[in-house]
Write a protein that holds these residues in place. Structure first.
Motif, PDB file in Angstrom:
ATOM      1  N   UNK A  50       0.831  -1.220   0.000  1.00  0.00           N
ATOM      2  CA  UNK A  50       0.000   0.000   0.000  1.00  0.00           C
ATOM      3  C   UNK A  50       0.861   1.263   0.000  1.00  0.00           C
ATOM      4  N   UNK A  51       1.919   1.239   0.816  1.00  0.00           N
ATOM      5  CA  UNK A  51       2.826   2.398   0.849  1.00  0.00           C
ATOM      6  C   UNK A  51       3.446   2.618  -0.529  1.00  0.00           C
ATOM      7  N   UNK A  53       2.203   1.829  -3.351  1.00  0.00           N
ATOM      8  CA  UNK A  53       1.167   2.366  -4.246  1.00  0.00           C
ATOM      9  C   UNK A  53       0.996   3.870  -4.015  1.00  0.00           C
ATOM     10  N   UNK A  54       0.984   4.266  -2.737  1.00  0.00           N
ATOM     11  CA  UNK A  54       0.859   5.695  -2.410  1.00  0.00           C
ATOM     12  C   UNK A  54       2.027   6.471  -3.019  1.00  0.00           C
ATOM     13  N   UNK A  55       3.225   5.903  -2.897  1.00  0.00           N
ATOM     14  CA  UNK A  55       4.417   6.604  -3.387  1.00  0.00           C
ATOM     15  C   UNK A  55       4.497   6.621  -4.908  1.00  0.00           C
ATOM     16  N   UNK A  56       3.984   5.574  -5.535  1.00  0.00           N
ATOM     17  CA  UNK A  56       3.942   5.586  -7.006  1.00  0.00           C
ATOM     18  C   UNK A  56       3.021   6.708  -7.473  1.00  0.00           C
ATOM     19  N   UNK A  57       1.997   6.936  -6.673  1.00  0.00           N
ATOM     20  CA  UNK A  57       1.005   7.943  -7.060  1.00  0.00           C
ATOM     21  C   UNK A  57       1.413   9.354  -6.633  1.00  0.00           C
ATOM     22  N   UNK A  58       1.981   9.467  -5.419  1.00  0.00           N
ATOM     23  CA  UNK A  58       2.203  10.808  -4.859  1.00  0.00           C
ATOM     24  C   UNK A  58       3.624  11.099  -4.404  1.00  0.00           C
ATOM     25  N   UNK A  59       4.562  10.243  -4.656  1.00  0.00           N
ATOM     26  CA  UNK A  59       5.891  10.498  -4.107  1.00  0.00           C
ATOM     27  C   UNK A  59       6.998   9.956  -4.978  1.00  0.00           C
ATOM     28  N   UNK A  60       8.130   9.736  -4.338  1.00  0.00           N
ATOM     29  CA  UNK A  60       9.306   9.226  -5.037  1.00  0.00           C
ATOM     30  C   UNK A  60       9.554   7.807  -4.544  1.00  0.00           C
ATOM     31  N   UNK A  62      11.403   5.455  -5.673  1.00  0.00           N
ATOM     32  CA  UNK A  62      12.796   4.983  -5.657  1.00  0.00           C
ATOM     33  C   UNK A  62      13.514   5.473  -4.399  1.00  0.00           C
ATOM     34  N   UNK A  75       7.090  -2.830  -4.510  1.00  0.00           N
ATOM     35  CA  UNK A  75       6.759  -1.917  -5.622  1.00  0.00           C
ATOM     36  C   UNK A  75       6.196  -2.730  -6.791  1.00  0.00           C
ATOM     37  N   UNK A  79       2.432  -2.229  -8.367  1.00  0.00           N
ATOM     38  CA  UNK A  79       2.142  -1.949  -9.782  1.00  0.00           C
ATOM     39  C   UNK A  79       1.153  -2.997 -10.322  1.00  0.00           C
TER      40      UNK A  79
END
Lengths: 101, 270
Positions: A50-51, A53-60, A62, A75, A79
């Motif tokens: 879930x984290x 997914x959040x970072x793929x959408x709203x953060x970095x 990598x 990750x 995806x």
């Protein structure tokens, strides 16, 4: 005449039995989604997916991997889940793991 | 009188700083929380408050989310307030592409460092089994070393990946080469800066931990020496005529310093 009657009775009994079987089959609970029940690899947690997914959408994402916040496997799972529309199932698993803690 | 006023002023200032700091931290935490909540909602996930709190509590998440905001500022893009579906999909698509571009490198780097981590944990377990008790914090040391090595390994991975793109640029048509090279140089500069910063940060943290461990160790040695000195005094007073050697040569573990397996977690090439 008697033979016809007994044939009718036999058909009625067979129909009743098969209908009962069908009813039982439809009453049975659907099997849970594999994401909810499968053993996860050591580098994957529902929370991490879930984290990620959040970072793929709203953060970095990598940077998060580099900081050890999420793993590469999480990750990948995130995806896959987004593409298959299964993220809510991961959320269900995370919720139940959180409740267990 | 003047002193009292000065103390009052200092206390007032400290309270104000604490209050402002507290408000700032609370606002920041709320910001991260709402970002997590919005992101999950945009992905079609309905999460309980408890789950959102749990996801948002990690301090490292602030950094990962911050970075993105900075990147957005750099490119001059708006912060993405409500984020319509189209732009969310585009952002996701970009994230997927960026990840897929380097995913194999991340996986390899992770697997290598994880092997070191597993070896460290195994060594700690073996030491604990041998001595009959677990060294306090030893497993945590493995984890800290793991995260430090991981950060440096990933920063190196990024630099190596970008350097490997030189050949791809050379293969481009001449009219595209200059622009691609400029973009690569920009990204490489950024990655090298990140590598330097990460290495410095991890080295500083390791040095601090080493210093603390040494302090702890010398404290333990000192108390062991004091104990054995007290013991030898007691021995001397109680067994007055006996010509026994003072306990020092093989006293209470003095000089052994054993049971500190945390060096095992120190990354070899760090």
């Amino acid at each position: 005449m008697r033979a016809r009657a007994s044939l009718a009775v036999a058909i009625a009994v067979a129909t009743a039995v098969s209908l009962a079987a069908c009813a039982e089959a439809t009453d049975a609970a659907p099997s849970p989604h594999p994401i909810l029940t499968s053993d996860l690899p050591s580098d994957v947690t529902a929370r991490g997916v879930l984290l990620a997914a959040v970072l793929l959408s709203e953060g970095d994402v990598e940077r998060a991997v580099a900081d050890g916040l999420v793993t590469p496997a999480e990750v990948d799972e995130a995806i896959r889940a987004i593409e298959r529309d299964e993220l809510d199932v991961w959320a269900q698993r995370a919720e139940s793991e959180l409740a267990e803690d | 009188m003047g002193d009292r006023r000065l103390i009052g002023f200092a206390a007032g200032t400290a309270a104000a700083v604490l209050l402002v700091g507290g408000i700032g931290t609370a606002a920041y935490a709320a910001d991260v929380r709402s970002t997590v909540e919005i992101a999950l909602a945009s992905l079609g996930v309905e999460a309980s408050d408890e789950l959102v709190d749990d996801l948002a509590e990690d301090e490292l998440l602030d950094d990962a989310l911050d970075d993105d905001a900075e990147a957005g500022d750099e490119s001059g893009e708006p912060g993405g307030d409500e984020g319509d579906d189209e732009s969310t999909d585009e952002e996701l698509e970009e994230s997927f592409l960026a990840w897929n571009e380097r995913a194999e490198l991340w996986r390899t780097a992770f697997a290598e460092v994880k092997t070191e981590f597993d070896a460290c944990r195994a060594e700690v377990d073996a030491a604990a089994a041998e001595s009959g008790e677990a060294a306090p914090g030893a497993k945590g040391d493995c984890a800290v070393a793991f995260s430090g090595t991981l950060q440096v390994a990933f920063a190196e991975t990024l630099v190596e990946f970008l350097q490997s793109q030189e050949a791809a640029i050379a293969a481009l048509p001449e009219d595209q080469r200059a622009a691609a090279q400029a973009e690569l140089d920009r990204r490489l500069d950024k990655a090298l800066t990140k590598l330097d910063r990460t290495s410095e940060r991890v080295e500083a943290r390791d040095a601090k931990r080493l210093e603390k461990a040494l302090e702890k160790l010398s404290g333990a040695d000192k108390s062991a020496t004091d104990d054995s000195a007290t013991e030898s005094d007691e021995t001397e007073t109680s067994t007055s005529g006996k010509p026994e050697k003072p306990a020092g040569s093989n006293g209470n573990g003095n000089g052994g310093g054993g049971g500190k397996p945390d060096h095992a977690g120190k990354p070899a090439g760090d």
